[in-house]
Design a protein around this motif. Structure first.
Motif, PDB file in Angstrom:
ATOM      1  N   ARG A 182      -1.263  47.250  20.362  1.00  0.00           N
ATOM      2  CA  ARG A 182      -1.991  47.629  19.018  1.00  0.00           C
ATOM      3  C   ARG A 182      -1.088  47.363  17.820  1.00  0.00           C
ATOM      4  NH1 ARG A 182      -4.771  53.593  20.100  1.00  0.00           N
ATOM      5  NH2 ARG A 182      -6.284  52.888  21.600  1.00  0.00           N
ATOM      6  N   GLN A 183      -0.069  46.750  18.016  1.00  0.00           N
ATOM      7  CA  GLN A 183       0.979  46.432  17.000  1.00  0.00           C
ATOM      8  C   GLN A 183       1.383  47.737  16.218  1.00  0.00           C
ATOM      9  OE1 GLN A 183      -0.352  42.970  14.310  1.00  0.00           O
ATOM     10  NE2 GLN A 183      -1.704  42.210  16.028  1.00  0.00           N
ATOM     11  N   GLU A 184       1.585  48.690  16.856  1.00  0.00           N
ATOM     12  CA  GLU A 184       2.293  50.001  16.372  1.00  0.00           C
ATOM     13  C   GLU A 184       3.781  50.056  16.620  1.00  0.00           C
ATOM     14  OE1 GLU A 184      -0.414  53.651  16.375  1.00  0.00           O
ATOM     15  OE2 GLU A 184      -1.645  52.314  18.025  1.00  0.00           O
ATOM     16  N   TRP A 185       4.387  49.077  15.956  1.00  0.00           N
ATOM     17  CA  TRP A 185       5.737  48.859  16.351  1.00  0.00           C
ATOM     18  C   TRP A 185       6.784  50.204  16.185  1.00  0.00           C
ATOM     19  CZ3 TRP A 185       3.945  44.478  17.557  1.00  0.00           C
ATOM     20  CH2 TRP A 185       3.569  43.642  16.788  1.00  0.00           C
ATOM     21  N   ASP A 186       6.415  50.865  15.130  1.00  0.00           N
ATOM     22  CA  ASP A 186       7.561  52.111  15.121  1.00  0.00           C
ATOM     23  C   ASP A 186       7.221  53.081  16.495  1.00  0.00           C
ATOM     24  OD1 ASP A 186       8.434  51.142  12.836  1.00  0.00           O
ATOM     25  OD2 ASP A 186       7.277  52.602  11.566  1.00  0.00           O
ATOM     26  N   LYS A 187       5.958  53.282  16.785  1.00  0.00           N
ATOM     27  CA  LYS A 187       5.606  53.923  18.047  1.00  0.00           C
ATOM     28  C   LYS A 187       6.326  53.591  19.267  1.00  0.00           C
ATOM     29  CE  LYS A 187       1.572  56.348  16.209  1.00  0.00           C
ATOM     30  NZ  LYS A 187       0.164  56.689  16.348  1.00  0.00           N
ATOM     31  N   ALA A 188       5.982  52.032  19.421  1.00  0.00           N
ATOM     32  CA  ALA A 188       6.635  51.665  20.609  1.00  0.00           C
ATOM     33  C   ALA A 188       8.241  51.692  20.718  1.00  0.00           C
ATOM     34  CB  ALA A 188       5.991  50.201  20.728  1.00  0.00           C
ATOM     35  N   GLU A 189       8.760  51.387  19.644  1.00  0.00           N
ATOM     36  CA  GLU A 189      10.237  51.501  19.201  1.00  0.00           C
ATOM     37  C   GLU A 189      10.629  53.024  19.831  1.00  0.00           C
ATOM     38  OE1 GLU A 189      13.669  51.151  15.956  1.00  0.00           O
ATOM     39  OE2 GLU A 189      11.361  50.856  15.362  1.00  0.00           O
ATOM     40  N   ALA A 217      13.232  44.960  25.553  1.00  0.00           N
ATOM     41  CA  ALA A 217      12.021  44.978  24.829  1.00  0.00           C
ATOM     42  C   ALA A 217      12.282  45.296  23.469  1.00  0.00           C
ATOM     43  CB  ALA A 217      11.020  46.144  25.443  1.00  0.00           C
ATOM     44  N   LEU A 218      13.358  46.259  23.240  1.00  0.00           N
ATOM     45  CA  LEU A 218      13.934  46.446  21.794  1.00  0.00           C
ATOM     46  C   LEU A 218      14.368  45.115  21.094  1.00  0.00           C
ATOM     47  CD1 LEU A 218      15.222  50.182  22.097  1.00  0.00           C
ATOM     48  CD2 LEU A 218      13.052  49.254  20.730  1.00  0.00           C
ATOM     49  N   THR A 219      15.301  44.601  22.012  1.00  0.00           N
ATOM     50  CA  THR A 219      15.987  43.360  21.726  1.00  0.00           C
ATOM     51  C   THR A 219      15.077  42.385  20.985  1.00  0.00           C
ATOM     52  OG1 THR A 219      17.593  43.587  23.281  1.00  0.00           O
ATOM     53  CG2 THR A 219      17.383  41.136  22.331  1.00  0.00           C
ATOM     54  N   ASP A 220      14.007  42.263  21.840  1.00  0.00           N
ATOM     55  CA  ASP A 220      12.822  41.133  21.299  1.00  0.00           C
ATOM     56  C   ASP A 220      12.350  41.879  20.182  1.00  0.00           C
ATOM     57  OD1 ASP A 220      13.411  39.845  23.491  1.00  0.00           O
ATOM     58  OD2 ASP A 220      11.404  40.196  24.591  1.00  0.00           O
ATOM     59  N   LEU A 221      11.890  43.092  20.009  1.00  0.00           N
ATOM     60  CA  LEU A 221      11.326  43.383  18.893  1.00  0.00           C
ATOM     61  C   LEU A 221      12.141  43.243  17.431  1.00  0.00           C
ATOM     62  CD1 LEU A 221       8.994  44.990  17.554  1.00  0.00           C
ATOM     63  CD2 LEU A 221      10.198  47.207  18.082  1.00  0.00           C
ATOM     64  N   TYR A 222      13.475  43.672  17.624  1.00  0.00           N
ATOM     65  CA  TYR A 222      14.253  43.590  16.653  1.00  0.00           C
ATOM     66  C   TYR A 222      14.318  42.271  15.900  1.00  0.00           C
ATOM     67  CZ  TYR A 222      15.335  48.390  17.421  1.00  0.00           C
ATOM     68  OH  TYR A 222      15.339  49.898  17.712  1.00  0.00           O
TER      69      TYR A 222
END
Length: 267
Positions: A182-189, A217-222
């Protein structure tokens, strides 16, 4: 600094892969490997030691049916165990296993009923209630009721006592997948960080694989968001096992290049 590019292709590929892994979760059989070490369905020795000899004989028979893939028969055998020993010390686990047997036999509505009983009557027993909550959420999603299923995962993740169980990590993984899609990045983080925190705070018994996957997963996100300070803080807090700082930098750079290569060329 890398540009903030969060292409939907990456989201779909990542969420799709995670969804396929989750779909296989309850189709792989009763082996504990499918829970990545977060839950052992067999009765723990400390609980088994509380049983009388007649209880042990009956319970062992029920577990053997699970091991042999006779899931509906196992569910019925756990039901007989509960009826024969209504004051057993392992009532909650036997009820959970009855639901689990029905679940693996694909009688998911019956399974949900048993999981509800565990949650209603043994909600203050995390050893049984946390797995019951996670499995209930899975059953609801498999039945097509995604909203209700993810709501159960949120309930499991929200309780401090349930978060002491590694099973809560599985609920957080599923929630992170949903937020990612859902592209809710902060919640996934937040979900991935909770998994890492729980792993680091645990004295023992927390499987490392889920925490390491959360770190990746956090590495990819950041990297995709260009949050290099957050990335540095992540590897300071949760460094790669057996790697020096320079080696960690190489690993992260290799990952960054893989991500750049995955971004389609414009035009």
């Amino acid at each position: 600094m890398m540009k903030h590019r969060m292409g939907t292709g990456w989201i779909q590929r990542t969420a799709g892969a995670l969804a396929l892994a989750a779909a296989a979760l309850l189709q792989a059989g009763p082996a504990e490997e499918m829970f990545q070490g977060a839950w052992e369905w067999r009765l723990q020795p400390r609980q088994y030691g509380k049983l009388s000899q007649p209880e042990r004989t009956h319970y062992t028979r029920a577990e053997e049916l699970v091991r042999n893939g006779q899931f509906e028969a196992a569910a019925l055998e756990f039901e007989k165990f509960i009826a024969a020993f209504p004051k057993t010390e392992v009532y909650a686990h036997a009820l959970l296993m009855q639901g689990y047997g029905y679940h693996l036999a694909r009688y998911r509505n019956k399974a949900i009923e048993r999981y509800n009983e565990v949650l209603d009557f043994f909600g203050d027993h995390p050893d049984a209630a946390a797995p019951a909550g996670f499995l209930k959420g899975m059953a609801l999603i498999q039945n097509g009721n995604e909203e209700a299923g993810f709501a159960v995962f949120e309930q499991v993740a929200a309780r401090d006592d349930y978060r002491e169980s590694p099973v809560a990590d599985l609920a957080l993984v599923r929630l992170a997948e949903r937020y990612l899609a859902r592209q809710e990045w902060d919640k996934a983080e937040r979900c991935w960080n909770q998994i890492i925190t729980a792993f680091q705070d645990a004295f023992f018994g927390r499987p490392p694989a889920i925490a390491r996957a959360a770190r990746q997963a956090l590495t990819d996100l950041y990297l995709r968001q260009g949050k290099m300070d957050a990335l540095t803080a992540l590897y300071t807090r949760f460094p790669l096992e057996g790697r020096k700082a320079a080696d960690q930098t190489v690993v992260v750079l290799d990952r960054a290049m893989a991500i750049v290569d995955s971004i389609p060329e414009k035009g």
